[in-house]
Design an enzyme around this catalytic site. Structure first.
Site, short mmCIF file in Angstrom:
data_model
loop_
_atom_site.label_atom_id
_atom_site.label_comp_id
_atom_site.label_asym_id
_atom_site.label_seq_id
_atom_site.Cartn_x
_atom_site.Cartn_y
_atom_site.Cartn_z
N PRO A 12 82.67 -20.28 14.93
CA PRO A 12 81.46 -20.91 14.73
C PRO A 12 80.60 -21.57 15.83
O PRO A 12 79.77 -22.15 15.91
CB PRO A 12 81.49 -22.09 13.76
CG PRO A 12 83.00 -22.29 14.04
CD PRO A 12 83.86 -21.04 14.33
N ASP A 35 76.13 -13.49 22.29
CA ASP A 35 75.15 -14.04 21.35
C ASP A 35 74.62 -15.32 21.41
O ASP A 35 75.77 -16.19 22.01
CB ASP A 35 75.86 -13.83 19.77
CG ASP A 35 76.11 -12.38 19.48
OD1 ASP A 35 75.61 -11.37 19.90
OD2 ASP A 35 76.80 -12.48 18.40
N LYS A 57 70.62 -12.13 18.94
CA LYS A 57 69.46 -11.88 17.93
C LYS A 57 69.38 -13.09 17.01
O LYS A 57 70.47 -13.44 16.24
CB LYS A 57 69.98 -10.68 17.06
CG LYS A 57 69.99 -9.26 17.98
CD LYS A 57 70.46 -8.42 17.22
CE LYS A 57 70.65 -6.98 18.16
NZ LYS A 57 71.68 -7.14 19.09
N ILE A 93 82.21 -8.88 10.74
CA ILE A 93 81.74 -9.44 9.38
C ILE A 93 80.10 -9.64 9.67
O ILE A 93 79.60 -10.65 10.44
CB ILE A 93 82.20 -10.69 8.80
CG1 ILE A 93 83.57 -10.39 8.43
CG2 ILE A 93 81.16 -11.07 7.79
CD1 ILE A 93 84.12 -11.73 7.81
N THR A 118 85.65 -16.85 10.75
CA THR A 118 84.33 -16.52 10.11
C THR A 118 83.63 -17.68 9.29
O THR A 118 84.30 -18.68 9.04
CB THR A 118 84.18 -15.45 9.07
OG1 THR A 118 82.68 -15.10 8.62
CG2 THR A 118 84.96 -15.73 7.89
N MET A 172 73.20 -15.09 6.28
CA MET A 172 72.11 -14.54 6.41
C MET A 172 70.88 -14.65 5.19
O MET A 172 70.11 -13.93 4.91
CB MET A 172 71.83 -13.21 7.31
CG MET A 172 72.57 -13.27 8.60
SD MET A 172 72.46 -11.62 9.04
CE MET A 172 73.81 -10.74 8.09
#
Length: 243
Positions: A12, A35, A57, A93, A118, A172
């Site tokens: 995270p 990222d 992104k 993932i 995750t 998301m």
């Protein structure tokens, strides 16, 4: 001469949750393609002198095209460089990992995948609850709340998602959750099903909200656009002992 690519899962964003193997690859890397959500303090672990390239992104912001990321991976590795592709959460993932490894395979470049923590696991841990419960939630399912257009996917398994004995994690899904919740309720899931909304996990502005799917849908519908990363859990969630 061909280099090598290590897909490092950053978790995270908290460096303490990065694996030892992932940290070692960062210290060895000649190039780090990272990222947005895998930046910050984690990049301090990179080798001094390493080339750091932002390729993130984010919804609502200018983003690097996936084809450009693929090209950079090949171009840097082709020079013989040790490349780290630093991905947020767990790379496998909803992280477009498949597209990037297919590109490397086609170019004959070796790679490895280093798993990570995750956001589903982090959210549950931060809330002080398990993802599963012995008698009421024996299954965990991960689903994306957005397709390639940013809308709620059309081909979701509604019977599975509306299963009250499963713990469901939505990635998301901040913008599409009101629509998702309405469809879940229409497929029989109780409106008062417990939900956990978690955003900015592992960061100073981290926020956790325990509510229900109906109340969360209403709040998110009023909330407008947001750029912070969030994950949503719902189902037979345990009560937290935390005050």
């Amino acid at each position: 001469m061909s280099g090598f690519v290590s897909f490092v899962s950053a978790g995270p964003g908290d460096p303490d949750l990065l694996t030892v193997k992932g940290a070692a690859r960062l210290r060895e890397a000649d190039v780090v393609l990272y990222d947005d959500l895998a930046s910050g303090l984690i990049l301090d672990l990179a080798r001094p002198g390493a080339i750091l390239v932002a390729v993130g992104k984010r919804a609502g912001r200018p983003s690097t095209k996936q084809q450009h990321v693929n090209r950079l991976l090949v171009d840097y590795a082709a020079t013989g460089a040790r490349v780290v592709r630093l991905k947020s959460g767990d790379a496998g993932i909803f992280g477009r990992l498949e597209e990037e490894i297919e590109t490397l395979r086609a170019a004959g470049i070796g790679y490895e995948i280093i798993p990570g923590v995750t956001s589903a696991c982090v959210a549950a841990a931060e809330a002080g609850i398990p993802l599963t419960r012995r008698h009421t939630s024996r299954r965990v399912q991960f689903v994306t709340g957005a397709d390639v257009t940013g809308e709620l996917p059309k081909n979701l398994n509604w019977a599975a998602l509306a299963d009250p004995e499963a713990t469901t994690v939505v990635y998301m899904g901040r913008r599409t959750f009101p629509d998702l919740a309405a469809k879940l309720i229409a497929h029989g899931l109780a409106a008062n099903t417990p939900a956990l909304f978690a955003e900015s996990l592992g960061r100073p502005d981290e926020r956790l909200l325990r509510t229900t799917i109906a109340e969360l849908a209403e709040q998110l519908a009023r909330g407008g656009a947001a750029t912070t990363a969030a994950v949503i859990l719902f189902g037979a969630l345990a009560e937290s002992d935390r005050s």
